[in-house]
Design a protein around this motif. Structure first.
Motif, PDB file in Angstrom:
ATOM      1  N   TYR A   1      -0.039 -12.341  -5.405  1.00 15.93           N
ATOM      2  CA  TYR A   1       0.375 -11.088  -4.649  1.00 15.93           C
ATOM      3  C   TYR A   1       1.826 -11.152  -4.255  1.00 15.93           C
TER       4      TYR A   1
ATOM      5  N   THR B   1       5.277  -3.570   2.078  1.00 14.18           N
ATOM      6  CA  THR B   1       3.993  -3.501   2.062  1.00 14.18           C
ATOM      7  C   THR B   1       3.344  -4.955   2.525  1.00 14.18           C
TER       8      THR B   1
ATOM      9  N   GLU C   1      -9.677  -0.696   7.919  1.00 20.26           N
ATOM     10  CA  GLU C   1      -8.387  -0.132   7.323  1.00 20.26           C
ATOM     11  C   GLU C   1      -7.803  -1.054   6.743  1.00 20.26           C
TER      12      GLU C   1
ATOM     13  N   GLU D   1      -8.704  -3.746   5.042  1.00 23.61           N
ATOM     14  CA  GLU D   1      -9.181  -4.039   3.714  1.00 23.61           C
ATOM     15  C   GLU D   1      -8.727  -2.694   2.605  1.00 23.61           C
ATOM     16  N   PHE D   2      -8.738  -1.552   3.095  1.00 18.15           N
ATOM     17  CA  PHE D   2      -8.210  -0.316   2.414  1.00 18.15           C
ATOM     18  C   PHE D   2      -6.845  -0.620   1.937  1.00 18.15           C
ATOM     19  N   ASP D   3      -6.044  -0.894   3.179  1.00 15.58           N
ATOM     20  CA  ASP D   3      -4.418  -1.106   2.805  1.00 15.58           C
ATOM     21  C   ASP D   3      -4.263  -2.209   1.722  1.00 15.58           C
TER      22      ASP D   3
ATOM     23  N   MET E   1      -6.290  -3.267  -0.609  1.00 13.10           N
ATOM     24  CA  MET E   1      -6.559  -2.826  -1.935  1.00 13.10           C
ATOM     25  C   MET E   1      -5.501  -1.788  -2.628  1.00 13.10           C
ATOM     26  N   GLU E   2      -4.889  -0.965  -1.832  1.00 14.10           N
ATOM     27  CA  GLU E   2      -3.953  -0.003  -2.155  1.00 14.10           C
ATOM     28  C   GLU E   2      -2.707  -1.063  -2.474  1.00 14.10           C
ATOM     29  N   TYR E   3      -2.421  -2.111  -1.804  1.00 11.20           N
ATOM     30  CA  TYR E   3      -1.292  -3.007  -2.074  1.00 11.20           C
ATOM     31  C   TYR E   3      -1.607  -3.867  -3.412  1.00 11.20           C
TER      32      TYR E   3
ATOM     33  N   LEU F   1      -3.195  -2.532  -5.895  1.00 10.16           N
ATOM     34  CA  LEU F   1      -3.373  -1.719  -6.989  1.00 10.16           C
ATOM     35  C   LEU F   1      -1.998  -1.216  -7.149  1.00 10.16           C
ATOM     36  N   LYS F   2      -0.885  -1.228  -6.158  1.00  8.25           N
ATOM     37  CA  LYS F   2       0.433  -0.818  -6.489  1.00  8.25           C
ATOM     38  C   LYS F   2       1.111  -2.106  -7.282  1.00  8.25           C
TER      39      LYS F   2
ATOM     40  N   GLN G   1       0.047  -2.167 -10.858  1.00 11.41           N
ATOM     41  CA  GLN G   1       0.775  -0.958 -11.583  1.00 11.41           C
ATOM     42  C   GLN G   1       2.231  -1.222 -11.804  1.00 11.41           C
TER      43      GLN G   1
END
Length: 104
Positions: free
Chosen positions: A33, A43, A88, A90-92, A94-96, A98-99, A102
């Motif tokens: 990562y 991020t 939250e 964990e959600f953040d 997962m967004e990282y 995914l970004k 991508q």
């Protein structure tokens, strides 16, 4: 008796939060990562700061809960708030992730 069970339940939840926070710390520090763009770097920095903050808060809550026999409503609210903040994170993360995927 019921209050003792509440303290045990909160301790269990806090220990699971601790494990989750440590897992995300390891993952953010992983070479998998490594940010490749400025946005990903920012991020990652945000996540590292949030992890450090949650880790400190978790440590203090665990110490306090282990030394306390009684669970006050404010303490229960603090534990629930900490659990919500961990979700939250964990959600953040997962967004990282995914970004990151991508952008590759």
């Amino acid at each position: 008796m019921e209050n003792g069970q509440d303290v045990s339940m909160c301790l269990g939840k806090l220990e699971r939060c601790y494990n989750t926070i440590q897992l995300f710390k390891i993952r953010v520090d992983s070479y998998l990562y490594e940010p490749t763009t400025m946005a990903l770097f920012e991020t990652k920095l945000y996540l590292m700061n949030k992890i450090a903050h949650l880790s400190d808060a978790n440590k203090k809550l665990l110490e306090f809960m282990k030394s306390s026999k009684d669970l006050l409503p404010d303490q229960y609210k603090m534990v629930n708030y900490h659990i919500r903040e961990t979700f939250e994170l964990e959600f953040d993360f997962m967004e990282y992730a995914l970004k990151f995927r991508q952008s590759v």
